[in-house]
Design a protein around this motif. Sequence first.
Motif, mmCIF file in Angstrom:
data_model
loop_
_atom_site.group_PDB
_atom_site.id
_atom_site.type_symbol
_atom_site.label_atom_id
_atom_site.label_comp_id
_atom_site.label_asym_id
_atom_site.label_seq_id
_atom_site.Cartn_x
_atom_site.Cartn_y
_atom_site.Cartn_z
ATOM 1 N N PHE A 3 0.834 -1.196 0.000
ATOM 2 C CA PHE A 3 0.000 0.000 0.000
ATOM 3 C C PHE A 3 0.873 1.253 0.000
ATOM 4 O O PHE A 3 0.652 2.192 -0.765
ATOM 5 N N MET A 4 1.885 1.247 0.840
ATOM 6 C CA MET A 4 2.752 2.418 0.965
ATOM 7 C C MET A 4 3.713 2.560 -0.216
ATOM 8 O O MET A 4 4.077 3.675 -0.599
ATOM 9 N N ALA B 187 1.740 4.229 -2.757
ATOM 10 C CA ALA B 187 1.520 5.622 -2.362
ATOM 11 C C ALA B 187 2.766 6.470 -2.628
ATOM 12 O O ALA B 187 2.679 7.585 -3.154
ATOM 13 N N ASP C 109 3.172 7.185 -6.379
ATOM 14 C CA ASP C 109 2.045 7.815 -7.065
ATOM 15 C C ASP C 109 2.214 9.331 -7.089
ATOM 16 O O ASP C 109 1.833 10.037 -6.152
ATOM 17 N N ASN D 112 -0.867 11.610 -6.616
ATOM 18 C CA ASN D 112 -1.367 11.827 -5.251
ATOM 19 C C ASN D 112 -0.444 12.836 -4.566
ATOM 20 O O ASN D 112 -0.737 13.987 -4.439
ATOM 21 N N GLY E 7 -1.901 -3.625 -2.445
ATOM 22 C CA GLY E 7 -1.892 -2.851 -3.681
ATOM 23 C C GLY E 7 -3.287 -2.636 -4.223
ATOM 24 O O GLY E 7 -3.615 -1.546 -4.724
ATOM 25 N N TYR F 155 -5.031 0.150 -2.310
ATOM 26 C CA TYR F 155 -4.612 1.481 -2.727
ATOM 27 C C TYR F 155 -5.283 1.881 -4.037
ATOM 28 O O TYR F 155 -5.784 3.011 -4.178
ATOM 29 N N ASP F 156 -5.288 0.962 -4.990
ATOM 30 C CA ASP F 156 -5.897 1.270 -6.280
ATOM 31 C C ASP F 156 -7.402 1.464 -6.161
ATOM 32 O O ASP F 156 -7.996 2.276 -6.878
ATOM 33 N N LEU G 120 -7.616 5.084 -3.889
ATOM 34 C CA LEU G 120 -6.816 6.283 -4.098
ATOM 35 C C LEU G 120 -6.271 6.448 -5.519
ATOM 36 O O LEU G 120 -6.175 7.570 -6.008
ATOM 37 N N TYR G 121 -5.898 5.374 -6.164
ATOM 38 C CA TYR G 121 -5.192 5.477 -7.439
ATOM 39 C C TYR G 121 -6.155 5.802 -8.574
ATOM 40 O O TYR G 121 -7.261 5.249 -8.647
#
Length: 233
Positions: free
Chosen positions: A109-110, A113, A116, A119, A193, A196-197, A200-201
């Motif tokens: 996840f990080m 991040a 990205d 973001n 992953g 996150y997508d 946020l992604y």
Amino acid sequence: MLGVYVSGASGSHINPAVTLASCVLRKFPWHKWPIYAAAQVLGAMCAAAIIYGNYKSAIDVYEGGANLRTVPGYSDTATGGIFCTYPAPFMTRTGQFFSEFIASSILMFMIFALKDDANLGAGPLFPLGLFFVVFGIGACFGWETGYAINLARDFGPRLVSYMIGYGPEVWQAGNYYFWVPIIAPFLGCIFGGWLYDMFLYVGDDSPVNTPFIGLRRLVRPIGQRHNDGQSHV
């Protein structure tokens, strides 16, 4: 952090689970995964062998003899933990797996991040940001299982420790815990992953940002063949 700096030209992949998640969620070429995974495991094995060669005399003294090699849980002077992780005695199989799964999920996840730029991203400070991520995972989740979030880093040195005389206990310890750091990081990294997508992604290179959250890719070939058949008719 230093490993990422060294391997930047190849994408800084030093973890087979991270490479696999990149294949699944970032269109990293699938044909490269076996090569990367093999290189990562072999690199960790070489590093473990170098460490053993450097500290062999100290291990001899601490273990009590040149022919004594023990792992945690089997001796009060065990040195097997230098090379790979062993769970705390109170950990259940479910607890072992859950701990590694969560730690690996946070890692991926990080990583996404930090990479990205849409973001915030870390840009050239990515290696430093990753250092704090791994440090935090170790501080929060390291006590129970040693946060074995990397198959290469755990299995490779574990295999070396078996080869140099630590015996079958390297596989038997912790109720055959050795398979947990092999499976859990793969599942955890893909899940982290995906989280996150999912939330946020916004990039279109992730299957999560395609119609039906990527599931359409699984059924489209069947529909395409059906349409092709109708066109020929």
